[in-house]
Motif scaffolding. Structure first.
Motif, short mmCIF file in Angstrom:
data_model
loop_
_atom_site.label_atom_id
_atom_site.label_comp_id
_atom_site.label_asym_id
_atom_site.label_seq_id
_atom_site.Cartn_x
_atom_site.Cartn_y
_atom_site.Cartn_z
N TRP A 66 -19.71 -26.86 -88.51
CA TRP A 66 -19.31 -25.84 -89.49
C TRP A 66 -20.54 -25.08 -89.93
CZ3 TRP A 66 -14.55 -25.87 -92.90
CH2 TRP A 66 -14.56 -24.81 -93.82
N MET A 67 -20.66 -23.86 -89.48
CA MET A 67 -21.71 -22.96 -89.96
C MET A 67 -21.22 -21.54 -89.73
SD MET A 67 -23.06 -21.75 -86.83
CE MET A 67 -24.59 -21.05 -87.39
N GLN A 68 -21.95 -20.60 -90.23
CA GLN A 68 -21.61 -19.21 -90.01
C GLN A 68 -22.89 -18.38 -89.97
OE1 GLN A 68 -19.10 -20.53 -92.63
NE2 GLN A 68 -21.02 -21.22 -93.49
N HIS A 69 -22.91 -17.38 -89.12
CA HIS A 69 -23.97 -16.37 -89.20
C HIS A 69 -23.43 -15.28 -90.12
CE1 HIS A 69 -27.45 -14.03 -88.07
NE2 HIS A 69 -26.64 -12.98 -87.94
N PRO A 70 -24.03 -15.12 -91.31
CA PRO A 70 -23.38 -14.29 -92.33
C PRO A 70 -23.59 -12.79 -92.09
CG PRO A 70 -25.45 -15.14 -93.15
CD PRO A 70 -25.25 -15.75 -91.79
N THR A 71 -22.63 -12.02 -92.55
CA THR A 71 -22.78 -10.58 -92.71
C THR A 71 -23.07 -10.31 -94.18
OG1 THR A 71 -20.43 -10.28 -93.18
CG2 THR A 71 -21.12 -10.14 -90.85
N PRO A 72 -23.64 -9.15 -94.51
CA PRO A 72 -23.85 -8.85 -95.94
C PRO A 72 -22.57 -8.90 -96.76
CG PRO A 72 -25.20 -7.40 -94.60
CD PRO A 72 -24.32 -8.17 -93.64
N GLY B 63 -24.12 -24.55 -82.39
CA GLY B 63 -23.57 -24.31 -83.71
C GLY B 63 -22.26 -23.57 -83.58
N LEU B 64 -21.23 -24.05 -84.25
CA LEU B 64 -19.91 -23.43 -84.19
C LEU B 64 -19.82 -22.37 -85.29
CD1 LEU B 64 -17.59 -26.48 -83.45
CD2 LEU B 64 -18.82 -24.99 -81.88
N ILE C 14 -16.32 -11.69 -92.04
CA ILE C 14 -16.98 -11.76 -90.73
C ILE C 14 -15.84 -11.72 -89.72
CG2 ILE C 14 -18.57 -13.01 -89.22
CD1 ILE C 14 -19.40 -14.72 -91.64
N ASP C 15 -15.74 -10.68 -88.92
CA ASP C 15 -14.58 -10.60 -88.04
C ASP C 15 -14.85 -11.23 -86.68
OD1 ASP C 15 -15.56 -8.62 -86.18
OD2 ASP C 15 -14.96 -7.02 -87.53
N ASN C 16 -13.81 -11.42 -85.92
CA ASN C 16 -13.94 -12.13 -84.65
C ASN C 16 -14.86 -11.42 -83.66
OD1 ASN C 16 -12.25 -14.26 -85.43
ND2 ASN C 16 -10.40 -13.18 -84.74
N ASP C 17 -14.80 -10.10 -83.62
CA ASP C 17 -15.67 -9.37 -82.70
C ASP C 17 -17.13 -9.48 -83.11
OD1 ASP C 17 -13.83 -8.36 -80.72
OD2 ASP C 17 -13.01 -7.10 -82.29
N GLU C 18 -17.39 -9.52 -84.42
CA GLU C 18 -18.77 -9.74 -84.87
C GLU C 18 -19.26 -11.11 -84.42
OE1 GLU C 18 -19.38 -7.25 -88.96
OE2 GLU C 18 -17.88 -8.84 -89.01
N VAL C 19 -18.42 -12.13 -84.57
CA VAL C 19 -18.83 -13.47 -84.14
C VAL C 19 -19.09 -13.49 -82.63
CG1 VAL C 19 -18.11 -15.88 -83.95
CG2 VAL C 19 -17.65 -14.61 -86.05
N ALA C 20 -18.23 -12.83 -81.86
CA ALA C 20 -18.45 -12.78 -80.42
C ALA C 20 -19.79 -12.13 -80.09
CB ALA C 20 -17.30 -12.02 -79.75
N ALA C 21 -20.17 -11.11 -80.85
CA ALA C 21 -21.47 -10.46 -80.63
C ALA C 21 -22.62 -11.39 -81.00
CB ALA C 21 -21.54 -9.17 -81.44
N PHE C 22 -22.46 -12.16 -82.09
CA PHE C 22 -23.50 -13.12 -82.46
C PHE C 22 -23.70 -14.16 -81.36
CE2 PHE C 22 -21.91 -12.51 -87.11
CZ PHE C 22 -22.56 -11.29 -87.19
N GLU D 152 -23.08 -13.81 -78.21
CA GLU D 152 -23.70 -13.14 -77.07
C GLU D 152 -25.22 -13.04 -77.22
OE1 GLU D 152 -23.63 -11.30 -73.34
OE2 GLU D 152 -21.98 -12.27 -74.43
N GLN D 153 -25.67 -12.91 -78.48
CA GLN D 153 -27.10 -12.76 -78.75
C GLN D 153 -27.83 -14.09 -78.94
OE1 GLN D 153 -27.81 -9.81 -82.01
NE2 GLN D 153 -25.64 -9.30 -81.73
N SER D 154 -27.11 -15.20 -78.89
CA SER D 154 -27.69 -16.48 -79.30
C SER D 154 -28.31 -17.29 -78.17
CB SER D 154 -26.61 -17.34 -79.98
OG SER D 154 -25.69 -17.84 -79.02
N GLY D 155 -28.24 -16.80 -76.95
CA GLY D 155 -28.81 -17.54 -75.83
C GLY D 155 -28.13 -18.88 -75.58
N GLY D 156 -26.84 -18.95 -75.88
CA GLY D 156 -26.09 -20.18 -75.66
C GLY D 156 -26.12 -21.14 -76.81
N ARG D 157 -26.80 -20.80 -77.90
CA ARG D 157 -26.92 -21.72 -79.04
C ARG D 157 -25.68 -21.71 -79.92
NH1 ARG D 157 -31.19 -25.44 -79.80
NH2 ARG D 157 -32.33 -23.94 -78.52
N LEU D 158 -24.89 -20.62 -79.91
CA LEU D 158 -23.69 -20.52 -80.74
C LEU D 158 -22.44 -20.52 -79.88
CD1 LEU D 158 -24.72 -17.68 -83.26
CD2 LEU D 158 -24.79 -20.15 -83.65
N ARG D 159 -21.38 -21.13 -80.41
CA ARG D 159 -20.02 -20.98 -79.88
C ARG D 159 -19.16 -20.48 -81.02
NH1 ARG D 159 -19.06 -24.01 -75.24
NH2 ARG D 159 -17.13 -22.80 -75.10
#
Length: 270
Positions: free
Chosen positions: A7-13, A54-55, A67-75, A77-84
């Motif tokens: 359980w984590m999140q990459h936050p948006t403002p 990290g999920l 935080i919408d689904n497309d934003e998460v998908a972009a995160f 993509e940028q994580s080098g495999g570290r995020l799902r």
């Protein structure tokens, strides 16, 4: 030892700065975001604690996505495999939510759905959730949710494991349910529900290891070793801080491995 953060999140403002998180900012010292946070910052925080995966979750509420689904998908993509990615859903539009969940899983590779009951003011037994439960079973992905009191400035009743999680597990015995935030102050209820239902699990997000309730530690050391997953709730708590006192729990090697990554890999089919 490798770690999966359940359980984590990459936050948006618009997520990090929401007024409902004022209490959390007061407790934790986490500051508002004046601009988008680079994904590299989150990846570095995960690497610092040997978090291999990290999920990262989306957040949808009645006023729209934080935080919408497309934003998460972009995160991801940028994580080098570290995020799902973990999907969010708009409960107010049940069929659109089901279609969006299918898109997220089948086209974008998301591994679960998460809905935050207190954000909606609706317990998990509300009828608006039920099409999504059926879709999760059909898609073979877990449903993740919050249990326990609500740290943000919202009512806590929706976080009770009994009757809500218990009833959902009875109605959908094939549904895998991952309950985040331990369930405090109803941790004993949460353990009872996890014991009762084969597909109900607990994650430890929002708590550091030294703050785990004694009954959860006892459960983790014993019959619950296959039932408890590590989670941080980053950025509120970094994984490094959450795990700082892990050794004090005196977990044997097998239990430590299951807790830190084995259970999550199995539950989320990572």
């Amino acid at each position: 030892m490798p770690v999966v953060d359940a359980w984590m999140q990459h936050p948006t403002p618009r997520h990090a700065n929401h007024e409902m998180f004022e209490s959390l900012r007061r407790w934790t010292g986490v500051e508002r975001l004046d601009k988008p946070l680079p994904v590299a910052v989150t990846v570095a925080a995960l690497k610092a604690a040997d978090v291999e995966v990290g999920l990262a979750t989306a957040w949808y509420g009645p006023q729209g996505p934080l935080i919408d689904n497309d934003e998460v998908a972009a995160f991801v993509e940028q994580s080098g495999g570290r995020l799902r990615a973990v999907a969010g859903a708009d409960l107010a539009r049940p069929m659109a939510a089901v279609r969006e969940l299918r898109r997220a899983v089948e086209e974008l590779g998301f591994v679960a759905l998460r809905v935050i009951p207190w954000l909606w003011g609706l317990p998990p037994t509300d009828r608006l959730y039920y099409p999504l439960y059926a879709a999760c079973v059909d898609l073979g992905v877990p449903f993740c949710t919050q249990v326990g009191h609500t740290g943000p400035l919202r009512p806590s009743e929706t976080g009770r494991p009994i009757p809500y999680i218990d009833q959902v597990a009875l109605d959908f015995p094939e549904l895998t349910i991952v309950c985040g935030h331990i369930g405090y102050p109803w941790t004993t209820e949460m353990i009872a529900v996890a014991d009762k239902h084969a597909n109900v699990y607990i994650d430890t997000s929002a708590y550091t290891a030294r703050r785990y309730p004694p009954e959860l530690v006892e459960y983790l050391r014993g019959r619950g070793r296959h039932k408890v997953l590590f989670g941080s709730n980053y950025p509120m708590i970094t994984p490094s801080r959450a795990l700082e006192h892990l050794d004090a729990l005196n977990l044997d090697e097998e239990t430590r491995e299951l807790f830190l990554h084995g259970n999550a890999r199995r539950v989320f089919a990572l």
